[in-house]
Design a protein around this motif. Structure first.
Motif, mmCIF file in Angstrom:
data_model
loop_
_atom_site.group_PDB
_atom_site.id
_atom_site.type_symbol
_atom_site.label_atom_id
_atom_site.label_comp_id
_atom_site.label_asym_id
_atom_site.label_seq_id
_atom_site.Cartn_x
_atom_site.Cartn_y
_atom_site.Cartn_z
ATOM 1 N N HIS A 93 0.819 -1.207 0.000
ATOM 2 C CA HIS A 93 0.000 0.000 0.000
ATOM 3 C C HIS A 93 0.857 1.264 0.000
ATOM 4 C CE1 HIS A 93 -3.318 -2.638 1.330
ATOM 5 N NE2 HIS A 93 -2.473 -3.107 2.219
ATOM 6 N N HIS A 94 0.353 2.314 -0.629
ATOM 7 C CA HIS A 94 0.911 3.652 -0.421
ATOM 8 C C HIS A 94 0.453 4.152 0.947
ATOM 9 C CE1 HIS A 94 1.519 7.980 -0.841
ATOM 10 N NE2 HIS A 94 2.340 7.709 -1.858
ATOM 11 N N PRO A 95 1.287 4.865 1.683
ATOM 12 C CA PRO A 95 0.872 5.336 3.011
ATOM 13 C C PRO A 95 -0.430 6.123 3.016
ATOM 14 C CG PRO A 95 3.224 5.633 2.744
ATOM 15 C CD PRO A 95 2.705 5.172 1.416
ATOM 16 N N LEU A 96 -0.675 6.936 1.988
ATOM 17 C CA LEU A 96 -1.916 7.710 1.980
ATOM 18 C C LEU A 96 -3.127 6.839 1.681
ATOM 19 C CD1 LEU A 96 -1.073 11.176 0.400
ATOM 20 C CD2 LEU A 96 -1.217 10.503 2.803
ATOM 21 N N GLU A 97 -2.916 5.720 1.018
ATOM 22 C CA GLU A 97 -4.009 4.756 0.831
ATOM 23 C C GLU A 97 -4.447 4.202 2.183
ATOM 24 O OE1 GLU A 97 -4.629 0.331 -1.194
ATOM 25 O OE2 GLU A 97 -2.815 1.491 -1.578
ATOM 26 N N ARG A 148 2.776 7.983 10.264
ATOM 27 C CA ARG A 148 2.733 8.741 11.509
ATOM 28 C C ARG A 148 2.569 10.228 11.229
ATOM 29 N NH1 ARG A 148 0.701 7.338 15.298
ATOM 30 N NH2 ARG A 148 2.076 5.695 16.055
ATOM 31 N N ALA A 149 3.170 10.713 10.156
ATOM 32 C CA ALA A 149 3.072 12.131 9.810
ATOM 33 C C ALA A 149 1.736 12.489 9.165
ATOM 34 C CB ALA A 149 4.207 12.508 8.860
ATOM 35 N N SER A 150 0.962 11.492 8.739
ATOM 36 C CA SER A 150 -0.177 11.764 7.864
ATOM 37 C C SER A 150 -1.522 11.316 8.386
ATOM 38 C CB SER A 150 0.053 11.078 6.508
ATOM 39 O OG SER A 150 1.289 11.458 5.929
ATOM 40 N N LEU A 151 -1.565 10.289 9.216
ATOM 41 C CA LEU A 151 -2.804 9.563 9.460
ATOM 42 C C LEU A 151 -3.903 10.423 10.068
ATOM 43 C CD1 LEU A 151 -4.057 6.749 9.171
ATOM 44 C CD2 LEU A 151 -3.173 6.204 11.435
ATOM 45 N N SER A 152 -3.562 11.353 10.914
ATOM 46 C CA SER A 152 -4.572 12.141 11.623
ATOM 47 C C SER A 152 -4.642 13.581 11.123
ATOM 48 C CB SER A 152 -4.279 12.111 13.133
ATOM 49 O OG SER A 152 -4.278 10.784 13.607
ATOM 50 N N ARG A 153 -4.240 13.802 9.875
ATOM 51 C CA ARG A 153 -4.173 15.160 9.336
ATOM 52 C C ARG A 153 -4.985 15.288 8.049
ATOM 53 N NH1 ARG A 153 0.496 14.130 11.961
ATOM 54 N NH2 ARG A 153 1.387 15.800 13.245
ATOM 55 N N ARG A 154 -5.651 16.407 7.911
ATOM 56 C CA ARG A 154 -6.433 16.678 6.704
ATOM 57 C C ARG A 154 -5.533 16.969 5.511
ATOM 58 N NH1 ARG A 154 -8.818 21.047 3.921
ATOM 59 N NH2 ARG A 154 -10.912 20.552 3.082
ATOM 60 N N GLU A 155 -4.433 17.666 5.734
ATOM 61 C CA GLU A 155 -3.499 18.009 4.661
ATOM 62 C C GLU A 155 -2.117 17.476 5.025
ATOM 63 O OE1 GLU A 155 -3.669 22.093 3.383
ATOM 64 O OE2 GLU A 155 -5.777 22.272 3.958
ATOM 65 N N PRO A 156 -1.890 16.199 4.822
ATOM 66 C CA PRO A 156 -0.617 15.596 5.221
ATOM 67 C C PRO A 156 0.522 16.024 4.306
ATOM 68 C CG PRO A 156 -1.932 14.018 4.016
ATOM 69 C CD PRO A 156 -2.804 15.218 4.209
ATOM 70 N N TYR A 165 5.201 13.679 -0.502
ATOM 71 C CA TYR A 165 3.953 14.271 -0.987
ATOM 72 C C TYR A 165 3.611 15.481 -0.143
ATOM 73 C CZ TYR A 165 2.549 11.059 2.743
ATOM 74 O OH TYR A 165 2.477 10.363 3.924
ATOM 75 N N GLU A 166 2.869 16.378 -0.747
ATOM 76 C CA GLU A 166 2.271 17.520 -0.061
ATOM 77 C C GLU A 166 1.240 18.139 -1.001
ATOM 78 O OE1 GLU A 166 4.973 20.687 0.789
ATOM 79 O OE2 GLU A 166 6.031 20.490 -1.119
ATOM 80 N N GLY A 167 0.379 18.982 -0.447
ATOM 81 C CA GLY A 167 -0.604 19.656 -1.278
ATOM 82 C C GLY A 167 -1.832 18.832 -1.600
ATOM 83 N N PHE A 168 -2.094 17.788 -0.799
ATOM 84 C CA PHE A 168 -3.272 16.956 -0.999
ATOM 85 C C PHE A 168 -4.159 17.016 0.242
ATOM 86 C CE2 PHE A 168 -0.118 15.053 -3.792
ATOM 87 C CZ PHE A 168 -0.849 14.821 -4.959
ATOM 88 N N VAL A 169 -5.458 16.883 0.032
ATOM 89 C CA VAL A 169 -6.415 16.778 1.127
ATOM 90 C C VAL A 169 -6.820 15.314 1.273
ATOM 91 C CG1 VAL A 169 -8.737 17.366 1.913
ATOM 92 C CG2 VAL A 169 -7.299 19.112 0.848
ATOM 93 N N VAL A 170 -6.747 14.794 2.496
ATOM 94 C CA VAL A 170 -7.211 13.450 2.809
ATOM 95 C C VAL A 170 -8.339 13.592 3.833
ATOM 96 C CG1 VAL A 170 -6.617 11.203 3.777
ATOM 97 C CG2 VAL A 170 -4.961 12.416 2.357
ATOM 98 N N GLU A 171 -9.552 13.417 3.383
ATOM 99 C CA GLU A 171 -10.724 13.635 4.231
ATOM 100 C C GLU A 171 -11.808 12.620 3.865
ATOM 101 O OE1 GLU A 171 -12.159 14.795 7.255
ATOM 102 O OE2 GLU A 171 -10.963 16.538 6.655
ATOM 103 N N PRO A 172 -12.300 11.837 4.834
ATOM 104 C CA PRO A 172 -11.996 11.937 6.259
ATOM 105 C C PRO A 172 -10.631 11.366 6.607
ATOM 106 C CG PRO A 172 -13.483 10.114 5.862
ATOM 107 C CD PRO A 172 -13.325 10.820 4.550
ATOM 108 N N HIS A 173 -10.189 11.691 7.801
ATOM 109 C CA HIS A 173 -8.944 11.151 8.324
ATOM 110 C C HIS A 173 -9.201 10.633 9.732
ATOM 111 C CE1 HIS A 173 -9.080 15.469 9.366
ATOM 112 N NE2 HIS A 173 -8.570 15.075 10.515
#
Length: 291
Positions: A93-97, A148-156, A165-173
């Motif tokens: 998996h990709h971390p953001l997946e 760890r840097a991304s899981l609980s953030r809207r804009e990791p 990566y940067e500049g993406f919205v992950v919602e919901p988180h």
């Protein structure tokens, strides 16, 4: 000490699962989950394999329910018990997946997700999925840091050796500020990885004496989970003394949290075994064993 359930039905490992599980479905699993939730057990598990080679399935089993679909269903049937992947293979998996899919599970379950994470060892499955097998340890380390840097953030945002990566919205988180990470493995390196990147360690396939040696050589910090299996399926109704002795031995080996499998003849019998085990351990509503 706390007790978690190595969920029945969702895997069929030879020598561990009971015959009734072969024909059981989501209703039987749901009844077990509801009982475990009511009785104060800490967590339910679900492992990950996409496709297991036929010859490997003879040793490891070939039945592995998808953890996201399974735990999502069980989240709707329970209220308190934690939902643990044991384990997701990071290289698949990709971390953001993972952040998106399992962050959603954390949201719908009210913050009950535990991410068990592993490096993986089944080369044929890596090849099938187009994932890199060589160098998978380094990739996994970077993936854990990215999670760890991304899981609980809207804009990791993350920049590492393998992922950036940067500049993406992950919602919901995830709604938990820090989703617990349990790192699987059986080597000193896996324990070091857990101490550096995780909140717990889930070893497998090691004698308790060796586990005790490894933990003594790497003292764990306060609050770090050591999740050890009780081994063979327990029979708390038929052998309460043996069950209590086994829990004691595993705890003395360093477990802060014991994962149990139970022998049973049916889903109803499994629930009776849960009730007997809860009495032996004197579980409270918070899942802590009083005995």
């Amino acid at each position: 000490m706390r007790l978690g359930i190595n969920s029945p039905v969702v895997t069929a490992v030879p020598g561990v699962h009971s015959p009734w599980e072969r024909t059981a479905g989501i209703e039987e699993l749901g009844a077990v989950a509801e009982a475990a939730d009511r009785l104060g057990f800490d967590h339910l598990t679900c492992s990950e394999h996409v496709a297991v080679p036929v010859e490997v399935a003879e040793q490891r089993g070939g039945t592995y329910w998808d953890p996201l679909a399974t735990l999502g269903h069980l989240a709707a049937r329970t209220r308190r018990i934690r939902l643990a992947t044991q384990v997701l293979v990071l290289g698949y998996h990709h971390p953001l997946e993972i952040a998106k899919r399992y962050g959603t599970l954390d949201r719908v379950s009210g913050g009950r997700l535990v991410l068990g994470l592993g490096v993986g060892s089944l080369e044929e499955e890596f090849r099938l999925l187009g994932a890199a097998f060589e160098g998978r340890g380094s990739i996994a380390d970077d993936a854990i840091a990215a999670l760890r840097a991304s899981l609980s953030r809207r804009e990791p945002a993350y920049r590492g050796e393998h992922f950036a990566y940067e500049g993406f919205v992950v919602e919901p988180h995830a709604v938990q500020p820090r989703v617990p990470f349990w790192i699987g493995g059986r080597t000193p390196r896996s324990l070091r990885r857990a101490l550096v990147h995780g909140d717990g360690w889930v070893p497998f396939g090691l004698p308790l004496e060796r586990l005790r040696e490894m933990l003594d050589a790497a003292p764990v910090p306060e609050g770090f989970e050591v999740v050890l299996s009780a081994g063979r399926p327990l029979d708390p109704s038929g052998d309460p003394e043996g069950t209590a002795d086994r829990l004691r031995v595993v705890t003395e080996a360093g477990a802060t949290l014991v994962g149990v499998s139970l022998g049973a003849e049916s889903a109803g019998h499994y629930v009776e075994q849960l009730e007997a085990l809860a009495k032996i351990a004197d579980l409270g509503a918070d899942g802590e064993a009083r005995a």
